[in-house]
Write an enzyme that holds these catalytic residues in place. Sequence first.
Site, short mmCIF file in Angstrom:
data_model
loop_
_atom_site.label_atom_id
_atom_site.label_comp_id
_atom_site.label_asym_id
_atom_site.label_seq_id
_atom_site.Cartn_x
_atom_site.Cartn_y
_atom_site.Cartn_z
N TRP A 243 0.87 -1.18 0.00
CA TRP A 243 0.00 0.00 0.00
C TRP A 243 0.90 1.22 0.00
O TRP A 243 1.71 1.40 0.92
CB TRP A 243 -0.94 0.05 1.20
CG TRP A 243 -1.56 1.42 1.28
CD1 TRP A 243 -2.40 1.99 0.36
CD2 TRP A 243 -1.31 2.42 2.28
NE1 TRP A 243 -2.69 3.27 0.73
CE2 TRP A 243 -2.05 3.56 1.91
CE3 TRP A 243 -0.56 2.46 3.45
CZ2 TRP A 243 -2.05 4.73 2.67
CZ3 TRP A 243 -0.56 3.62 4.22
CH2 TRP A 243 -1.30 4.74 3.81
N GLU B 134 -2.48 -2.63 -3.19
CA GLU B 134 -3.70 -2.08 -2.58
C GLU B 134 -4.02 -0.69 -3.13
O GLU B 134 -3.23 0.25 -3.01
CB GLU B 134 -3.55 -1.99 -1.07
CG GLU B 134 -4.81 -1.44 -0.39
CD GLU B 134 -4.74 -1.46 1.12
OE1 GLU B 134 -3.68 -1.79 1.67
OE2 GLU B 134 -5.75 -1.13 1.75
N LYS C 73 -6.31 2.89 -3.39
CA LYS C 73 -6.96 3.78 -2.42
C LYS C 73 -7.59 4.94 -3.17
O LYS C 73 -7.19 5.27 -4.29
CB LYS C 73 -5.94 4.27 -1.38
CG LYS C 73 -6.62 4.96 -0.20
CD LYS C 73 -5.70 5.11 1.00
CE LYS C 73 -6.47 5.72 2.18
NZ LYS C 73 -5.61 5.89 3.36
N ASP D 144 -9.68 -2.74 -0.20
CA ASP D 144 -9.95 -2.32 1.19
C ASP D 144 -11.36 -1.72 1.19
O ASP D 144 -11.65 -0.81 0.41
CB ASP D 144 -8.92 -1.28 1.62
CG ASP D 144 -9.09 -0.88 3.08
OD1 ASP D 144 -8.15 -1.06 3.87
OD2 ASP D 144 -10.20 -0.42 3.42
N HIS E 202 -11.88 1.96 0.96
CA HIS E 202 -11.14 2.73 -0.06
C HIS E 202 -11.92 3.05 -1.32
O HIS E 202 -11.33 3.28 -2.36
CB HIS E 202 -9.87 1.95 -0.45
CG HIS E 202 -8.83 1.98 0.61
ND1 HIS E 202 -7.55 1.53 0.42
CD2 HIS E 202 -8.88 2.37 1.91
CE1 HIS E 202 -6.86 1.68 1.53
NE2 HIS E 202 -7.64 2.18 2.45
N HIS F 16 -9.18 -6.32 2.45
CA HIS F 16 -8.92 -5.61 3.72
C HIS F 16 -10.28 -5.26 4.29
O HIS F 16 -11.00 -4.44 3.75
CB HIS F 16 -8.09 -4.34 3.47
CG HIS F 16 -6.63 -4.60 3.57
ND1 HIS F 16 -5.69 -3.60 3.66
CD2 HIS F 16 -5.92 -5.77 3.63
CE1 HIS F 16 -4.48 -4.13 3.76
NE2 HIS F 16 -4.59 -5.43 3.75
N ASP G 44 -12.66 6.93 4.88
CA ASP G 44 -11.92 5.71 5.20
C ASP G 44 -11.47 5.78 6.66
O ASP G 44 -10.29 5.88 6.96
CB ASP G 44 -10.69 5.61 4.28
CG ASP G 44 -9.86 4.37 4.59
OD1 ASP G 44 -8.63 4.41 4.36
OD2 ASP G 44 -10.43 3.38 5.09
N ASP H 8 -11.65 3.68 9.06
CA ASP H 8 -11.08 2.49 9.70
C ASP H 8 -11.73 2.17 11.04
O ASP H 8 -11.04 1.92 12.04
CB ASP H 8 -9.56 2.66 9.86
CG ASP H 8 -8.85 2.48 8.52
OD1 ASP H 8 -8.28 3.46 8.00
OD2 ASP H 8 -8.92 1.36 7.98
N ASP I 155 -8.54 -4.79 8.64
CA ASP I 155 -7.73 -3.58 8.53
C ASP I 155 -8.51 -2.39 9.06
O ASP I 155 -9.20 -1.69 8.31
CB ASP I 155 -7.32 -3.33 7.09
CG ASP I 155 -6.38 -2.13 7.00
OD1 ASP I 155 -6.12 -1.64 5.90
OD2 ASP I 155 -5.94 -1.65 8.08
C1 RNT Z 1 -4.40 2.58 4.42
C2 RNT Z 1 -4.52 1.14 3.95
C3 RNT Z 1 -3.44 0.27 4.49
C4 RNT Z 1 -3.22 0.59 5.97
C5 RNT Z 1 -2.17 -0.30 6.56
C6 RNT Z 1 -1.78 0.25 7.90
O1 RNT Z 1 -5.58 3.27 4.17
O2 RNT Z 1 -5.77 0.61 4.30
O3 RNT Z 1 -3.77 -1.08 4.30
O4 RNT Z 1 -4.41 0.40 6.68
O5 RNT Z 1 -1.08 -0.36 5.70
ZN ZN Z 2 -5.99 -1.49 3.83
#
Ligand code: RNT
Ligand code: ZN
Length: 420
Positions: A186, A227, A229, A260, A263, A287, A295, A297, A327
């Site tokens: 990423w 990955e 985003k 993810d 994302h 993810h 995003d 999390d 994640d």
């Molecule tokens: C960031 C990505 C990535 C991170 C990790 C910590 O938005 O989701 O995967 O969460 O690398």
């Molecule tokens: Zn991620």
Amino acid sequence: MNLTEKMYSAARELYASLGIDTEKAMAALDEIPLSIHAWQGDDVVGFEDTGHALTGGCQVTGNYPGRARTSEELRQDLDEAMKMLPGKKLRVCLQGHEMDMLRPGQDRDNLDIENFAGWLDWAADRKIGMDIAPAYYSHPKLDRGLSLSHPDKAIRDFWIGHGQSCRRVAAAFARRLGTAAVCNQWVPDGYKDTPADRLAPRERLQDALDEVFSEVFPETEVLDAVESKLFGIGVESYTVGSYDFYLPYAAKRNKLICLDTGHFHPTESIADKISAICCQQGRILLHISRGVRWDSDHVTVLDDALLDLGRETVRNWNGNNIFFTLDYFDASINRVAAWVIGARNWQKALLIGLLEPSKEIYEYEERGDFTARLAGKEAIKLLPWSAVWNYYCLSREIVADCKIMPLIRNYEQQVLAARE
Ligand code: RNT
Ligand code: ZN
């Protein structure tokens, strides 16, 4: 029989009348690997002890006491969380800065397995797999928000060295632990404001990633993922590694595309992407996260998005085409509880998918009977999946959902409180 067993026995009979074998569904769930993301436990800070703040456009909010400050403390917390998780294929995923130690004079561009020796022994003792992702952030060499796509070759070379190091560490994990390690790239690169040149950074990222991947490892050792985003904090206007960049990159180089769930645009269905990629032999790293307005999390909850993801995973998974890592990072609550609640919700979503009598619904759809399809899909929601989930935990000697908090509180008093 206790109440859980009685309720399961009735549920098993009901599902059997619909052609669903609940024992088979639970046995299948046991075999679906899940990689627990270490970075929920240390707030993505890592253990280089250099005081680097979290950068790269991610945010961890909250200051709940008891964050893991060393890799030993993080392993202690992961042990506690995994006691409360069913399943035979649990793994742990690290960030590239969560090493046990850096040697004097060493930096992220030349890490090796010795930096992760404690993790390797810990995983070997528990017979679990390890995954790792380079940390292209929280370091002075993330300059002006750019790493692998930076115009300065020396900066790109530093980060290429980090990506290559992590792939070698992944291979060393796999060789000792006997299970391929997922190594996910990423790259946080992008701009806060509208760029002038959208092309050059993407050409540099493509070339840099090709260099990161230049050392060939068999897929029995390293499974490479990339990955995408949409944006980050301070990276609102342009992300070099967007989904449009990585989907063809992954397809052409036979890499896993990492989706993810935080994302994409809030109205986009990530679940819908699974069949579109898998039907063309694409492979996915999921993810599993939850975005709230962005995003953010958040810890995953059992909402419609997660249920859709679980259902589509069950429909498309062949045992080697979709890989799973949690994640998210929430520092406003007990971090062990965050792992446990989020992981169990993902496992519930998979079980609900495994228990769904979808064959009949597909037949309605094939016949164009969309009325019966709608009625059937809604009726399925009433099936007693929770009686199966509760029995799944009981039969695997894992604590019931309603009994988790006393364990969390006890660990908090015995261990986490002493860290403040
Ligand atoms: C960031 C990505 C990535 C991170 C990790 C910590 O938005 O989701 O995967 O969460 O690398
Ligand atoms: Zn991620």
